[in-house]
Write an enzyme that holds these catalytic residues in place. Sequence first.
Site, short mmCIF file in Angstrom:
data_model
loop_
_atom_site.label_atom_id
_atom_site.label_comp_id
_atom_site.label_asym_id
_atom_site.label_seq_id
_atom_site.Cartn_x
_atom_site.Cartn_y
_atom_site.Cartn_z
N ASP A 85 5.43 -3.07 4.73
CA ASP A 85 5.02 -1.69 5.01
C ASP A 85 3.73 -1.35 4.40
OD1 ASP A 85 5.76 -1.94 2.56
OD2 ASP A 85 6.90 0.16 2.43
N PHE A 137 10.28 -6.39 4.36
CA PHE A 137 9.74 -5.27 5.39
C PHE A 137 8.21 -4.79 4.96
CE2 PHE A 137 13.98 -4.37 3.56
CZ PHE A 137 14.51 -5.18 4.33
N ASP A 157 12.72 -6.70 -1.79
CA ASP A 157 12.17 -5.86 -1.25
C ASP A 157 12.44 -4.56 -2.14
OD1 ASP A 157 10.64 -4.75 1.48
OD2 ASP A 157 12.30 -3.46 0.81
#
Length: 306
Positions: free
Chosen positions: A215, A213, A283
């Site tokens: 970010d 993800f 992650d």
Amino acid sequence: MDEVRSTTAWVASHSSHVNIDSLEIEKVVDSMQGNIPVVEWDFEKIHYFDNGPLTVQYMFVLDALNFCFWPDKDLNYDHFAMGLKEALENDKSALDADHLQTYTGPELRKMLKWPRPLPSEEERVRLLHEVGQELERSFGGEAANLVKSSGNSAATLVKLIARHFPGFRDHALYKGRQIFLYKRAQIFVADLWGAFKGKSFGNFDDVNSITIFADYIVPAVLRQLGVLKYSSALCKMVDSDMEIVPGTEEEVELRACSIHAVEKMRELIKKKFGKQVLSIEIDLWLWSYGVRIPTLPHHRTLSIYY
Ligand SMILES: Nc1nc2c(c(CN[C@H]3C=C[C@H](O)[C@@H]3O)cn2[C@@H]2O[C@H](COP(=O)(O)O)[C@@H](O)[C@H]2O)c(=O)[nH]1
């Protein structure tokens, strides 16, 4: 998910400001002998969980708001998770689709017990309304029905979310191409998988199709590990907390190269040690490492996507 993989690989091979250091990936993988440190989902003990549909509703609302906390230096993800949890514990209908459609900024702030306006508060409220309206229109008001419609496929669930909820369409244009990142839609899948321990609402036959993800924490950790190398101009921007405009080459490269670097890490672990590791597992390890170092410099982009 193939689109996320292939388009981020394309960015990595045309990148001008961020470089993936394959030797450093190898060093990281070798130093761990291909064993990714196991981090328990909800290691922070902040989440709502009742093993049923309300947990799915909670996760979906949380991931609709799961972006850009940094403009308020005292605010972080935990405040949102714990605030929504407490709201649900006090009132099981707090996140019902009809309620979601009526929240105002001050009401959201009050629910999260935050004393001042939230970053991008109007956008957060708009996204809550969007989630409430579309859940009501297409899924009987329940995020659990959205998940059921995916037929235990993570890739289908991400597609369904992107189709129905414009706020989750985390795409970018880069050197004339459309790049797919889907941070919040994918994290929702991972949250379900983690919370329900791969069972019930967290049972996905293709959970390995999910990428990391992208970010603002994971790129910072990959840089610290030496896996991502930034140009000197980008180093200066990140280290001086200068805002990076959304959609710029720099921003897209930071995110796309993070995804691609972890895919390369997975491939290498498979090749050298014969182990199938999930991007979700990598992650969680990288992210939990990053949030424990508050001084780690991260890039700052005003975005609703991450
Ligand atoms: N890549 C990645 N990014 C993640 C998460 C999570 C939370 N995941 C939950 C799932 C299991 C755990 O137990 C967590 O409870 C948040 N973020 C992102 O971080 C940033 C927030 O930073 P700060 O301002 O310091 O709170 C912001 O962009 C936010 O969207 C993750 O897992 N992976």
